[in-house]
Motif scaffolding. Structure first.
Motif, PDB file in Angstrom:
ATOM      1  N   ILE A  17      52.504 -18.935  40.680  1.00  0.00           N
ATOM      2  CA  ILE A  17      51.741 -17.859  40.607  1.00  0.00           C
ATOM      3  C   ILE A  17      50.725 -18.412  39.154  1.00  0.00           C
ATOM      4  N   ASP A  18      49.707 -19.163  39.294  1.00  0.00           N
ATOM      5  CA  ASP A  18      48.628 -19.933  37.993  1.00  0.00           C
ATOM      6  C   ASP A  18      48.097 -18.604  37.181  1.00  0.00           C
ATOM      7  N   LEU A  19      48.300 -18.784  35.530  1.00  0.00           N
ATOM      8  CA  LEU A  19      48.162 -17.546  35.380  1.00  0.00           C
ATOM      9  C   LEU A  19      46.717 -17.961  34.407  1.00  0.00           C
ATOM     10  N   VAL A  20      45.559 -18.157  34.143  1.00  0.00           N
ATOM     11  CA  VAL A  20      44.357 -18.239  33.213  1.00  0.00           C
ATOM     12  C   VAL A  20      44.115 -16.682  32.020  1.00  0.00           C
ATOM     13  N   VAL A  21      44.043 -16.558  30.927  1.00  0.00           N
ATOM     14  CA  VAL A  21      43.406 -15.531  30.286  1.00  0.00           C
ATOM     15  C   VAL A  21      42.197 -16.729  28.764  1.00  0.00           C
ATOM     16  N   MET A  22      41.348 -15.659  29.790  1.00  0.00           N
ATOM     17  CA  MET A  22      40.103 -16.703  28.519  1.00  0.00           C
ATOM     18  C   MET A  22      39.607 -15.211  28.663  1.00  0.00           C
ATOM     19  N   ARG A  23      38.570 -16.687  27.383  1.00  0.00           N
ATOM     20  CA  ARG A  23      37.989 -15.210  26.031  1.00  0.00           C
ATOM     21  C   ARG A  23      36.636 -15.118  26.595  1.00  0.00           C
ATOM     22  N   ARG A  24      36.042 -14.856  27.169  1.00  0.00           N
ATOM     23  CA  ARG A  24      34.724 -14.385  27.332  1.00  0.00           C
ATOM     24  C   ARG A  24      33.836 -15.157  26.719  1.00  0.00           C
ATOM     25  N   SER A  25      33.659 -15.951  25.957  1.00  0.00           N
ATOM     26  CA  SER A  25      33.274 -16.439  25.375  1.00  0.00           C
ATOM     27  C   SER A  25      33.384 -18.584  25.654  1.00  0.00           C
ATOM     28  N   SER A  26      34.788 -17.964  26.725  1.00  0.00           N
ATOM     29  CA  SER A  26      34.536 -20.051  27.124  1.00  0.00           C
ATOM     30  C   SER A  26      33.397 -20.657  27.805  1.00  0.00           C
ATOM     31  N   GLU A  27      34.021 -21.420  28.084  1.00  0.00           N
ATOM     32  CA  GLU A  27      32.581 -22.318  28.986  1.00  0.00           C
ATOM     33  C   GLU A  27      32.670 -22.674  30.274  1.00  0.00           C
ATOM     34  N   GLY A  28      33.748 -21.235  31.248  1.00  0.00           N
ATOM     35  CA  GLY A  28      33.120 -21.313  32.600  1.00  0.00           C
ATOM     36  C   GLY A  28      34.129 -22.524  33.231  1.00  0.00           C
ATOM     37  N   TRP A  29      35.156 -22.941  32.527  1.00  0.00           N
ATOM     38  CA  TRP A  29      36.395 -23.508  33.606  1.00  0.00           C
ATOM     39  C   TRP A  29      37.264 -22.583  34.190  1.00  0.00           C
ATOM     40  N   PHE A  30      37.721 -23.337  35.284  1.00  0.00           N
ATOM     41  CA  PHE A  30      37.848 -22.896  36.562  1.00  0.00           C
ATOM     42  C   PHE A  30      36.919 -21.345  37.193  1.00  0.00           C
ATOM     43  N   ILE A  49      32.524 -11.721  34.736  1.00  0.00           N
ATOM     44  CA  ILE A  49      33.018 -12.481  35.363  1.00  0.00           C
ATOM     45  C   ILE A  49      32.809 -12.783  36.378  1.00  0.00           C
ATOM     46  N   THR A  50      31.858 -14.071  37.602  1.00  0.00           N
ATOM     47  CA  THR A  50      31.475 -13.970  38.276  1.00  0.00           C
ATOM     48  C   THR A  50      31.851 -15.965  38.432  1.00  0.00           C
ATOM     49  N   GLY A  51      31.539 -16.361  40.041  1.00  0.00           N
ATOM     50  CA  GLY A  51      31.647 -17.914  39.719  1.00  0.00           C
ATOM     51  C   GLY A  51      30.433 -18.369  39.394  1.00  0.00           C
ATOM     52  N   THR A  52      30.613 -19.647  39.085  1.00  0.00           N
ATOM     53  CA  THR A  52      29.101 -20.066  38.551  1.00  0.00           C
ATOM     54  C   THR A  52      29.377 -21.887  40.035  1.00  0.00           C
ATOM     55  N   ASP A  53      27.647 -21.967  39.405  1.00  0.00           N
ATOM     56  CA  ASP A  53      27.309 -23.130  40.231  1.00  0.00           C
ATOM     57  C   ASP A  53      27.423 -24.562  38.804  1.00  0.00           C
TER      58      ASP A  53
END
Length: 174
Positions: A17-30, A49-53
């Protein structure tokens, strides 16, 4: 963000399991769809949180810069294969071939066939590259004898230049 990998106590050892915990302010990694696919968000309290282009112009500039670096890398260091062979350092020659010839070629093929994931190396080549490209890359990758290295190096370098020409003529489809 914080990332951790977990191996389950039951199941195949390669399943993690590859688990990433991100802050809302993160720069869109992943979160870039073309690079990582649609994100599987398990918990998003606010539902935003949605995918980005990926910006195509930015990616084009990044790829162009990387092509220049790969071209330089191969031109400067590919000769280390022959240097180490002449010194009788077969392991050094093999390492130089893999890192200074095959790695730039594989990355350039990634730019040609999957420019959003070119830096993933050969990990997904079997899924991303055309079958005939995979077959040829496999043949160049599995070295049985140090005596094969000069011919393999020449072929890989020639292929690198051919792919550069294709990219120059056809561009990169983003």
């Amino acid at each position: 963000h914080s990332q951790a990998f977990y191996r389950l106590t039951q199941g195949a050892p390669h399943l993690v399991i590859d688990l990433v915990v991100m802050r809302r302010s993160s720069e869109g990694w992943f979160l870039e769809r073309k690079r990582h696919g649609d994100p599987a968000v398990l918990f998003d309290r606010l539902g935003g949180i949605t995918g980005t282009d990926i910006d195509a112009a930015e990616q084009q500039a990044l790829v162009a810069q990387r092509i220049d670096w790969l071209r330089s890398m191969l031109a400067i260091f590919a000769d280390f294969v022959d240097k180490d062979l002449q010194r009788g350092n077969h392991l050094g020659a093999l390492d130089a071939y893999r890192s200074m010839v095959l790695r730039p070629l594989t990355e350039l093929l990634g730019i040609r066939y999957c420019p959003y994931r070119y830096d993933f190396g050969a990990r997904y080549a079997a899924y991303e590259f055309p079958p005939e490209v995979v077959t040829r890359l496999e043949r160049l990758s599995f070295v049985a004898d140090p005596e094969e290295l000069p011919a393999l190096r020449r072929e890989a370098e020639g292929w690198f230049l051919d792919v550069l020409t294709e990219i120059d003529l056809e561009g990169i489809e983003l």
